[in-house]
Design a protein around this motif. Structure first.
Motif, short mmCIF file in Angstrom:
data_model
loop_
_atom_site.label_atom_id
_atom_site.label_comp_id
_atom_site.label_asym_id
_atom_site.label_seq_id
_atom_site.Cartn_x
_atom_site.Cartn_y
_atom_site.Cartn_z
N ILE A 1 56.01 64.01 24.89
CA ILE A 1 56.01 64.54 23.52
C ILE A 1 56.97 63.75 22.64
N PHE B 1 61.96 73.48 18.42
CA PHE B 1 60.80 72.98 19.17
C PHE B 1 61.19 72.61 20.59
N THR C 1 52.93 64.51 12.70
CA THR C 1 53.75 65.15 13.72
C THR C 1 52.92 66.16 14.51
N TYR D 1 50.65 68.17 24.05
CA TYR D 1 50.35 69.41 24.77
C TYR D 1 49.07 69.29 25.57
N VAL E 1 52.16 66.34 18.54
CA VAL E 1 52.47 67.50 19.38
C VAL E 1 51.22 67.98 20.10
#
Lengths: 376, 512
Positions: free
Chosen positions: A339, A310, A28, A36, A32
């Motif tokens: 994402i 999140f 995970t 980003y 992420v």
């Protein structure tokens, strides 16, 4: 010391593997990070002052207590919607009326607050529960159609969203409209019925405590009760459930009704927390977001708050960036999409890929050790 | 000795995170032989072959193809070297025709479009060459299991495989179909194809194989020429202990009638699936139901367990009718059911063992407090099941998916046997599980029998029928074509003739 041993034996019994947990989290995290990275690249391209934009996007939500509160405020309805979707998806159903339930729940809560005079504590409870129940009556329709006539709940619930929306819009523009508002909206929701701010200096209301309570209840429901267990079995393998004598139709309806009720309460809590009047003229979008949240949370109730936080962080950062720099909010929507895509595509980083990394590392380490030993 | 066609050296495979499937295995294969891989469930047979076929990656070891080191990263790599595999659970597209399935992924083209006619020709040619006549234009969903398997074999042949791996090919076949399959395998061998059969049926190994490699809990016990090793020796090496092939069954005197089926008929899609069926099951009786697959067994068990409700005729349990009762009501009355398809109907593959084991017990009042489950009690119950049936796993929180087929079957059977109070309907209870587990299960069935229960045993394994039952009914196209009071009086050949509808018993006794 004793606690540690007990914890260890607990995890051992549950065949909880730290290795697996590590890899799952790493997966995970990698998703992420890559997302980003893509986000930053996009920002660098579209912004004249990328460093400032990136600052607001990433650090902004933590810059002061007020902004952090804004993050939480954005996450609360997502938690409601996420846990609602979680319950529905556990039964392998996709009743998207969570969306309409937010709308109906909010409207009914506002109406109860305005037109029914009750003492302080009761007023809030009545509005929340009333909002949830009326939403449930709507949500029962696609659930029952699915279980009795095998009508696809996905389609019927989406359509029902619009029925609910336009009934609501009709009401607030014709029946319960308050002309003093200068808007198509209801009258002012009395202070007594509202969910109060419970951390001063922020906009965080008691809604947060309510949703955390609901999440814990859902967790207990699925891990400790018979209906919860049966819903999970029904969702995992309907044939198995049926052959074992589980009343599949009843469990399918139950999961949807519970989920819709939670979403309805969520809508009520949202209105009672953050609005003076009910003035929604479009669907709020939280219901759909809920399914996204539960996908990120791998449909585990206790991960729902994390996933919601999140997304809340992403949105709070996006708002700040849009407000303080020249990057448009639409760009943020793109980033958000990327994402979700990365996290949802579970096989993107297979566990064995990481396992091989670790194995290689271990092997090299062993070789090194052997070399050292040889030299000695 | 000639050079081996394939050599697998020191293969090791550990399933994530820590289940050792293959400890260390070295395996060689010669061109033109039929090679059996024998072993109990969970011994690692299938895993070893999956590694050879490129479906799994070995953690250690190497594969040599004609003395040359090769790496198979995916089945397509293996296929390029001429290796094909027929899986135990068929991988066919049910809604497409035979020809579509055969050429899937390598469709013949004409002017850039799919040439269906050519696909049919390819299928037909291959079928004729190896005596597997099959209509290329029929849909897979309309085929019986035996024919589906043939489609799988043709599919592999169409990809120009020279080495064919068959994973438990006879597990789903009737004796006649098995015979046919062996005939085709022999034809293939004559054409210098190399065949690997994963099996644990000792008789078959003896019948058609040249060599046998025996595996036991992740290790290779050895490779032997089949004519130099006896069946007893193989079984000893497989299981690790001697087992007696035939055993005297004690005769129990049946008691009162528990279940009575009267003039049962059921129609679906305009075809009579069950036609005027009547029989009785008494206490202490195991009634066998035999028949070629698809002759009404599935419908019969469906009617008895409540999945099918729109039938004609009547079923009564202890004198009370079961008509229009739900699955739950029927179960509550004391009928237990071991479903034929354990992967779908029997267990929850994505859940853990615990969840699949407690599904019946969780409703029991002793195991819950109101709506809350008594987790501790249920956990203990699961542990006992796992222990007494020898389910191979780390603990009860293992995913069911990670277990071998036989172990899944053990969990399903255990759960149902424990819960049975009046009648147990067992639909292929020992299909695809190893000798050791079959013995345990047979013991448990006999135990139930002596506890005054009635058992309906639907099985395509005739040995099982001969071992366990006394009275048997034979189904053909939904009708009872023979009622046999004592199975010992009827030969296997005679039974086969009834099953194939060649013969109908003349003076069928009115009731059993």
């Amino acid at each position: 010391m004793k606690i540690r041993e007990r914890l260890m034996s607990y995890f051992k019994n549950r065949s909880f593997s730290f290795q697996r947990f590590f890899f799952e989290s790493l997966k995970t995290l990698m998703a992420v990070l890559i997302a980003y990275l893509i986000a930053i690249i996009i920002i660098v391209f579209v912004s004249d002052n990328p460093s400032e934009s990136i600052y607001w996007f990433i650090v902004g939500p933590f810059s002061n207590l007020m902004e952090f509160g804004e993050l939480i405020k954005k996450a609360v309805p997502l938690m409601f919607a996420g846990i609602a979707a979680c319950v529905i998806v556990k039964a392998n159903q996709f009743n998207l009326f969570t969306e309409g339930a937010f709308y109906v729940g909010g409207l009914v809560a506002a109406l109860i607050a305005i037109y029914i005079k009750l003492p302080a504590f009761l007023a809030v409870i009545a509005a929340l529960v009333g909002g949830g129940l009326v939403a449930t009556i709507f949500g029962y329709i696609p659930a029952k159609l699915k279980s009795s006539l095998n009508v696809n709940e996905f389609v019927s619930s989406i359509m029902l969203n619009f029925v609910a929306l336009w009934i609501g819009v009709f009401l607030i523009s014709n029946v319960v409209i308050d002309d003093a508002s200068g808007d198509t909206a209801t009258g002012i929701i009395p202070e007594i019925s509202k969910l109060k701010v419970f951390i001063t200096g922020t906009n965080i209301t008691y809604g947060l405590l309510i949703v955390i309570g609901i999440i814990i209840l859902v967790k207990i429901f699925f891990s400790k009760t018979l209906p919860g267990y049966e819903i999970k079995m029904t969702g995992d393998n309907q044939h198995f459930a049926k052959f074992s004598g589980i009343n599949v139709e009843r469990r399918v309806v139950m999961a949807q009704v519970l989920g819709i009720f939670i979403a309805g309460v969520g809508g009520a809590a949202e209105i009672l927390s953050n609005y003076h009047r009910f003035n929604w003229k479009t669907l709020p979008g939280f219901g759909f977001d809920g399914f996204m949240v539960t996908i990120i949370a791998k449909n585990k109730p206790l991960f729902v708050p994390l996933a919601a936080l999140f997304i809340g962080y992403l949105r709070a950062g996006a708002d700040l960036m849009a407000f303080n720099s020249d990057v448009a909010q639409e760009v943020v929507a793109i980033i958000q999409g990327v994402i979700i895509l990365l996290i949802a595509s579970e096989r993107f980083f297979s566990s064995s890929f990481f396992k091989r990394l670790l194995d290689n590392y271990k092997e090299r380490r062993n070789h090194k050790r052997m070399d050292v030993m040889k030299n000695e | 000795m000639a050079e081996a066609l394939i050599m697998m050296k020191d293969i090791r495979k550990v399933y994530y995170p820590d289940i050792v499937a293959i400890n260390s295995a070295t395996f060689s294969l010669f061109e033109g032989e039929i090679h059996a891989i024998a072993g109990e469930n969970g011994a690692g047979k299938t895993t070893l072959m999956k590694i050879l076929f490129g479906l799994e990656k070995a953690d250690k070891g190497e594969v040599l193809f004609r003395g040359e080191k090769v790496f198979f990263h995916s089945p397509s790599d293996a296929m390029r070297k001429g290796i094909g595999m027929v899986h135990q659970h068929f991988m066919l597209l049910e809604n497409m025709t035979v020809a579509d399935n055969v050429v899937l992924g390598m469709e013949p083209k004409r002017k850039g479009l799919y040439d269906y006619k050519r696909a049919c020709e390819i299928t037909k040619d291959l079928g004729e060459r190896f005596d597997m006549a099959i209509d290329p234009e029929i849909k897979i969903s309309q085929l019986a299991v035996g024919l589906k398997q043939k489609v799988e074999i043709i599919k592999v042949l169409a990809r120009e495989a020279r080495i064919i791996i068959l994973d438990e090919p006879t597990a789903v076949l009737t004796p006649q179909e098995t015979k046919e399959l062996f005939h085709q395998l022999k034809l293939l061998k004559k054409d210098n194809f190399t065949i690997i059969i994963i099996t644990h049926k000792l008789r078959e190994i003896k019948e058609i194989c040249d060599r046998v490699t025996i595996m036991k809990s992740g290790n290779i016990e050895g490779t032997y020429d089949v004519d130099k090793i006896s069946v007893e020796e193989i079984s000893k090496k497989m299981v690790g202990y001697d087992f007696v092939v035939t055993e005297d069954k004690e005769t129990l005197k049946p008691g009162e009638v528990i279940l009575e089926v009267k003039n049962l008929s059921y129609e679906r899609d305009g075809k009579k699936r069950l036609d005027d069926i009547s029989f009785k099951i008494r206490e202490k009786q195991i009634l066998g139901v035999v028949g070629v697959e698809g002759n009404g067994q599935l419908e019969l068990s469906g009617v008895l367990n409540g999945v099918i409700r729109n039938y004609e005729g009547d079923i009564s349990l202890d004198g009370l009718s079961l008509k229009n009762k739900s699955i739950l009501e029927i179960r509550d009355r004391g009928i237990s059911y071991i479903p034929e398809d354990r992967m779908v109907d029997g267990a929850n593959l994505i859940g853990n063992i615990y969840e699949s084991a407690i599904v019946l017990k969780s409703r029991d009042k002793d195991y819950r407090k109101g709506k809350f489950l008594k987790k501790k009690k249920l956990s203990e119950f699961t542990d006992v099941l796992i222990d007494s049936y020898g389910v191979k796993c780390n603990n009860k929180y293992d995913q069911v998916k990670s277990l071998s087929g036989g172990n899944i079957q053990k969990i399903v059977s255990a759960r149902e046997i424990v819960e049975a109070r009046r009648i147990l309907i067992a639909n292929q209870p020992t299909r695809g599980i190893d000798i050791g587990a079959v013995m345990t299960l047979h013991e448990k069935l006999k135990e139930l029998q002596s506890n005054n229960l009635g058992i309906l045993l639907i099985s395509s394994d005739l040995k099982e029928i001969y071992d366990l039952t006394e009275s048997v009914i034979v189904l053909y196209e939904g009708k009872i074509v023979a009622r046999i009071k004592n199975i010992k009086d009827v030969s296997e050949e005679q039974l086969g003739r009834y099953m194939l509808g060649i013969e109908v018993q003349e003076d069928m006794e009115a009731s059993l």
